[in-house]
Design an enzyme around this catalytic site. Sequence first.
Site, PDB file in Angstrom:
ATOM      1  N   SER A 121       0.802  -1.229   0.000  1.00 31.89           N
ATOM      2  CA  SER A 121       0.000   0.000   0.000  1.00 31.89           C
ATOM      3  C   SER A 121       0.836   1.281   0.000  1.00 31.89           C
ATOM      4  CB  SER A 121      -0.961  -0.002   1.188  1.00 31.89           C
ATOM      5  OG  SER A 121      -1.943  -0.997   1.024  1.00 31.89           O
ATOM      6  N   THR A 179      -6.211  -3.558   7.144  1.00 29.74           N
ATOM      7  CA  THR A 179      -6.083  -4.898   6.588  1.00 29.74           C
ATOM      8  C   THR A 179      -6.184  -5.929   7.709  1.00 29.74           C
ATOM      9  OG1 THR A 179      -4.763  -6.270   5.095  1.00 29.74           O
ATOM     10  CG2 THR A 179      -3.539  -4.869   6.636  1.00 29.74           C
ATOM     11  N   LYS A 198     -10.428  -5.529  10.196  1.00 24.14           N
ATOM     12  CA  LYS A 198     -11.549  -4.906   9.482  1.00 24.14           C
ATOM     13  C   LYS A 198     -12.829  -4.880  10.312  1.00 24.14           C
ATOM     14  CE  LYS A 198      -9.762  -5.810   4.842  1.00 24.14           C
ATOM     15  NZ  LYS A 198     -10.046  -6.357   3.493  1.00 24.14           N
ATOM     16  N   ASP A 209     -13.365  -2.585  -1.036  1.00 20.08           N
ATOM     17  CA  ASP A 209     -12.953  -3.859  -1.625  1.00 20.08           C
ATOM     18  C   ASP A 209     -13.828  -4.254  -2.814  1.00 20.08           C
ATOM     19  OD1 ASP A 209     -10.760  -4.374   0.001  1.00 20.08           O
ATOM     20  OD2 ASP A 209     -11.956  -5.409   1.519  1.00 20.08           O
ATOM     21  N   GLY A 269     -17.138 -16.009   4.013  1.00 21.17           N
ATOM     22  CA  GLY A 269     -16.585 -15.220   5.115  1.00 21.17           C
ATOM     23  C   GLY A 269     -16.612 -13.741   4.798  1.00 21.17           C
ATOM     24  N   LYS A 276     -23.767 -21.022   6.411  1.00 20.67           N
ATOM     25  CA  LYS A 276     -23.137 -19.702   6.284  1.00 20.67           C
ATOM     26  C   LYS A 276     -23.457 -19.083   4.924  1.00 20.67           C
ATOM     27  CE  LYS A 276     -19.332 -18.279   7.884  1.00 20.67           C
ATOM     28  NZ  LYS A 276     -17.912 -17.990   8.144  1.00 20.67           N
TER      29      LYS A 276
END
Length: 273
Positions: A19, A64, A68, A104, A131, A158
Amino acid sequence: MPVSDRYAVIGNPIAHSKSPDIHAQFARQTRQDITYQRLLAPLDGFEAVVKQFIAEGGKGMNVTVPFKLDAFAMATALTPRARAAGAVNTLKFENGEILGDNTDGKGLMMDIIRNAGYAVAGARVLLLGAGGAARGVILPLLEERPARLVIANRSLDKARELADFFSTAGRISVSAFSELDEAFDIVINATSAGLSDDMPPIPARVFKKGGLALDMVYGNELTPFLRFAAEQGANVRDGFGMLVEQAAESFYVWRGVQPDTRPVFSVLRPPSS
């Protein structure tokens, strides 16, 4: 003498992060006077590090792994896409407020559509995993109006939870990995399997010859998922493009200026690499 506006990426680990290099390129290109650093936070010390950074005049942060969810909880205001994602990867500090955003999904869409040249609209899309990484990109995917979006996961419960959560944004089907029985135009691996040199147990038939297989993980070598996809005739792409594009969106959130990502690709990942 004026002091440059301060930004940072925070995580644990953080030494590997590209980054700072990406944002240095953006700043030079757009003539923005900023500094950007890596910040290593203790696993139980995220909030303290952020508060210290704010007290020292920090203007914003990229967030990161593994913070988060901590950033989501710490934000005093959330953008709609951050609320939908349930996680924050971009923080902006202004007028005593901590704005939480998630870039994202926008980064992934930009990489697929503009950089890889694949249309999501009307496409059959398979998303592997249920996830946080998967959740962060579902709304932007649905906003592009794919013909079909299937979430496949080891735990069907999930996957169903995610499908139910986003049901008002569009129709989502769910599947176990082993029960996938069709080919997709775009297959996105949002599991963390590539980090451990592993891959989801998916059948070869999910890959369409000439289709796109994208792994959110990036590195110097192809992940097992991408190697397997290439063997089936898919065009493969790792997560580096998503990283650059989400960074560009964060830069826009902070500075109100949209940088051109193309020079960053040529500098940080030349064609021969």
